[in-house]
Scaffold this motif. Structure first.
Motif, PDB file in Angstrom:
ATOM      1  N   ASN A 100       0.839  -1.199   0.000  1.00 55.52           N
ATOM      2  CA  ASN A 100       0.000   0.000   0.000  1.00 55.52           C
ATOM      3  C   ASN A 100       0.873   1.248   0.000  1.00 55.52           C
ATOM      4  N   GLU A 101       0.228   2.416   0.112  1.00 54.79           N
ATOM      5  CA  GLU A 101       0.974   3.666   0.021  1.00 54.79           C
ATOM      6  C   GLU A 101       1.913   3.896   1.199  1.00 54.79           C
ATOM      7  N   LYS A 102       1.749   3.083   2.264  1.00 49.69           N
ATOM      8  CA  LYS A 102       2.634   3.185   3.424  1.00 49.69           C
ATOM      9  C   LYS A 102       3.791   2.189   3.337  1.00 49.69           C
ATOM     10  N   GLY A 103       3.819   1.419   2.255  1.00 55.22           N
ATOM     11  CA  GLY A 103       4.874   0.438   2.086  1.00 55.22           C
ATOM     12  C   GLY A 103       4.586  -0.883   2.768  1.00 55.22           C
ATOM     13  N   GLU A 104       3.356  -1.044   3.265  1.00 52.65           N
ATOM     14  CA  GLU A 104       2.961  -2.272   3.957  1.00 52.65           C
ATOM     15  C   GLU A 104       2.309  -3.234   2.964  1.00 52.65           C
ATOM     16  N   LEU A 105       2.576  -4.517   3.133  1.00 51.55           N
ATOM     17  CA  LEU A 105       2.020  -5.513   2.225  1.00 51.55           C
ATOM     18  C   LEU A 105       0.549  -5.752   2.535  1.00 51.55           C
ATOM     19  N   PHE A 106      -0.288  -5.569   1.509  1.00 51.57           N
ATOM     20  CA  PHE A 106      -1.733  -5.790   1.662  1.00 51.57           C
ATOM     21  C   PHE A 106      -2.099  -7.106   0.980  1.00 51.57           C
ATOM     22  N   ASP A 107      -2.847  -7.947   1.686  1.00 47.88           N
ATOM     23  CA  ASP A 107      -3.271  -9.246   1.169  1.00 47.88           C
ATOM     24  C   ASP A 107      -4.786  -9.226   0.976  1.00 47.88           C
ATOM     25  N   THR A 108      -5.238  -9.519  -0.234  1.00 44.72           N
ATOM     26  CA  THR A 108      -6.677  -9.468  -0.506  1.00 44.72           C
ATOM     27  C   THR A 108      -7.459 -10.557   0.232  1.00 44.72           C
ATOM     28  N   GLU A 109      -6.766 -11.489   0.863  1.00 43.99           N
ATOM     29  CA  GLU A 109      -7.460 -12.478   1.689  1.00 43.99           C
ATOM     30  C   GLU A 109      -8.250 -11.772   2.795  1.00 43.99           C
ATOM     31  N   GLY A 146     -21.550  -1.964   3.568  1.00 44.91           N
ATOM     32  CA  GLY A 146     -20.543  -3.004   3.379  1.00 44.91           C
ATOM     33  C   GLY A 146     -19.639  -2.878   2.170  1.00 44.91           C
ATOM     34  N   LEU A 147     -19.809  -1.828   1.356  1.00 43.44           N
ATOM     35  CA  LEU A 147     -18.968  -1.685   0.173  1.00 43.44           C
ATOM     36  C   LEU A 147     -17.553  -1.233   0.545  1.00 43.44           C
ATOM     37  N   GLU A 148     -16.560  -1.924  -0.003  1.00 41.24           N
ATOM     38  CA  GLU A 148     -15.160  -1.524   0.147  1.00 41.24           C
ATOM     39  C   GLU A 148     -14.600  -1.259  -1.244  1.00 41.24           C
ATOM     40  N   VAL A 149     -13.574  -0.447  -1.326  1.00 49.38           N
ATOM     41  CA  VAL A 149     -12.906  -0.166  -2.603  1.00 49.38           C
ATOM     42  C   VAL A 149     -11.418  -0.440  -2.442  1.00 49.38           C
ATOM     43  N   LEU A 150     -10.864  -1.210  -3.359  1.00 44.86           N
ATOM     44  CA  LEU A 150      -9.420  -1.447  -3.396  1.00 44.86           C
ATOM     45  C   LEU A 150      -8.914  -0.899  -4.720  1.00 44.86           C
ATOM     46  N   ALA A 151      -8.140   0.174  -4.658  1.00 41.45           N
ATOM     47  CA  ALA A 151      -7.633   0.842  -5.860  1.00 41.45           C
ATOM     48  C   ALA A 151      -6.216   0.376  -6.169  1.00 41.45           C
ATOM     49  N   VAL A 152      -6.032  -0.105  -7.385  1.00 44.25           N
ATOM     50  CA  VAL A 152      -4.705  -0.548  -7.845  1.00 44.25           C
ATOM     51  C   VAL A 152      -4.169   0.506  -8.799  1.00 44.25           C
ATOM     52  N   SER A 153      -3.070   1.146  -8.414  1.00 43.50           N
ATOM     53  CA  SER A 153      -2.517   2.222  -9.231  1.00 43.50           C
ATOM     54  C   SER A 153      -1.459   1.716 -10.195  1.00 43.50           C
ATOM     55  N   LEU A 154      -1.547   2.205 -11.434  1.00 44.64           N
ATOM     56  CA  LEU A 154      -0.529   1.900 -12.447  1.00 44.64           C
ATOM     57  C   LEU A 154       0.473   3.053 -12.533  1.00 44.64           C
ATOM     58  N   ASP A 155       0.745   3.652 -11.399  1.00 44.19           N
ATOM     59  CA  ASP A 155       1.737   4.719 -11.321  1.00 44.19           C
ATOM     60  C   ASP A 155       3.138   4.128 -11.207  1.00 44.19           C
ATOM     61  N   LEU A 170      -9.529  10.260  -1.903  1.00 42.08           N
ATOM     62  CA  LEU A 170      -9.848   8.839  -2.090  1.00 42.08           C
ATOM     63  C   LEU A 170      -9.582   8.074  -0.795  1.00 42.08           C
ATOM     64  N   ASN A 171     -10.584   8.035   0.060  1.00 37.23           N
ATOM     65  CA  ASN A 171     -10.418   7.484   1.402  1.00 37.23           C
ATOM     66  C   ASN A 171     -10.734   5.996   1.478  1.00 37.23           C
ATOM     67  N   TRP A 172     -10.050   5.217   0.628  1.00 41.00           N
ATOM     68  CA  TRP A 172     -10.238   3.771   0.671  1.00 41.00           C
ATOM     69  C   TRP A 172      -8.891   3.083   0.528  1.00 41.00           C
ATOM     70  N   LEU A 173      -8.872   1.797   0.282  1.00 42.18           N
ATOM     71  CA  LEU A 173      -7.636   1.028   0.224  1.00 42.18           C
ATOM     72  C   LEU A 173      -6.878   1.290  -1.074  1.00 42.18           C
ATOM     73  N   HIS A 174      -5.559   1.411  -0.962  1.00 44.54           N
ATOM     74  CA  HIS A 174      -4.717   1.687  -2.133  1.00 44.54           C
ATOM     75  C   HIS A 174      -3.486   0.791  -2.142  1.00 44.54           C
ATOM     76  N   ILE A 175      -3.156   0.274  -3.328  1.00 44.76           N
ATOM     77  CA  ILE A 175      -1.929  -0.499  -3.497  1.00 44.76           C
ATOM     78  C   ILE A 175      -1.300  -0.171  -4.850  1.00 44.76           C
ATOM     79  N   SER A 176      -0.004  -0.425  -4.968  1.00 44.92           N
ATOM     80  CA  SER A 176       0.693  -0.231  -6.240  1.00 44.92           C
ATOM     81  C   SER A 176       2.064  -0.897  -6.173  1.00 44.92           C
ATOM     82  N   SER A 177       2.518  -1.395  -7.301  1.00 40.44           N
ATOM     83  CA  SER A 177       3.872  -1.936  -7.393  1.00 40.44           C
ATOM     84  C   SER A 177       4.834  -0.841  -7.850  1.00 40.44           C
ATOM     85  N   LEU A 178       4.252   0.314  -8.253  1.00 44.53           N
ATOM     86  CA  LEU A 178       5.015   1.445  -8.782  1.00 44.53           C
ATOM     87  C   LEU A 178       5.860   1.034  -9.995  1.00 44.53           C
TER      88      LEU A 178
END
Length: 226
Positions: A100-109, A146-155, A170-178
């Motif tokens: 995620n944007e904090k550098g922490e590994l997020f698992d979709t499990e 119950g809706l959640e959003v997981l945004a995958v950035s292609l940045d 954008l106050n939801w979950l964010h991840i990216s491999s950069l």
């Protein structure tokens, strides 16, 4: 230039262009059915990847002559179809992990049992930034249900990615491999054009994809009746 042209078009011209664009998928399908022995039919089917479901597209491809399917273009399309089949509507969500944007590994499990939107975007993508307002409206309206959003950035630029998250609220979950368009999650889901999204229900089944603008809000209103 295209933007300037569109802004200068009259409502009648815009309507006619929209009508032509909407009609093109059937044109490509008809061509492929009538010309199963031409390599051009493979290119016609490639144009249908974002407007046609996997089952129909695979059926159309299978109806092409074997020597056409065995060309380099045919093999490339089959690989793309294999990815589409893995993440098609009605299939189970394919899990992954990314930072995620904090550098922490997020698992979709961790999303198991939750209803969520998997949203592909980037800070440099104008249509994505415009689409964010609809995702934001949907999230505000249905997060309590119950809706959640997981945004995958292609940045590829971490600073621009994080700034866009803040600027667009954008106050939801964010991840990216950069890694830009080489993002492994985008490849896993066959995403080569953004914005793109997948709607996943609480049972982990993909129930819709590429819902944009009002179509996203309409679908969610059907799933989360007030």
């Amino acid at each position: 230039w295209r933007k300037q042209r569109e802004e200068g078009d009259s409502p009648e011209i815009k309507a006619e262009l929209a009508r032509i664009e909407a009609a093109m998928p059937e044109v490509w399908k008809t061509f492929a059915r009538k010309e199963p022995g031409k390599i051009t039919s493979v290119f016609a089917l490639q144009k249908l990847r974002y407007t046609t479901g996997y089952d129909e597209l695979q059926e159309l491809f299978s109806s092409l002559r074997e020597d056409v399917r065995n060309t380099a273009a045919g093999h490339k399309l089959q690989k793309e179809l294999d990815v589409m089949g893995r993440v098609a509507v009605g299939r189970s969500f394919v899990h992954f992990r990314q930072k995620n944007e904090k550098g922490e590994l997020f698992d979709t499990e961790s999303l198991k049992g939750k209803f969520f939107l998997l949203d592909f975007w980037a800070s440099w993508c104008g249509p994505c930034r415009a689409e964010n307002k609809f995702v934001q409206k949907a999230y505000r309206q249905y997060k309590e249900q119950g809706l959640e959003v997981l945004a995958v950035s292609l940045d590829s630029d971490a600073e621009k990615w994080k700034n866009a998250i803040q600027e667009d609220g954008l106050n939801w979950l964010h991840i990216s491999s950069l890694t830009g368009s080489s993002n492994p999650v985008a490849r896993l889901y066959g995403v080569s054009s953004i914005p793109a999204n997948f709607l996943v229900n609480e049972k982990g089944i993909i129930i819709a994809r590429n819902l944009r603008g009002e179509r996203l809000l309409k679908k969610l209103s059907e799933l989360f009746p007030e």
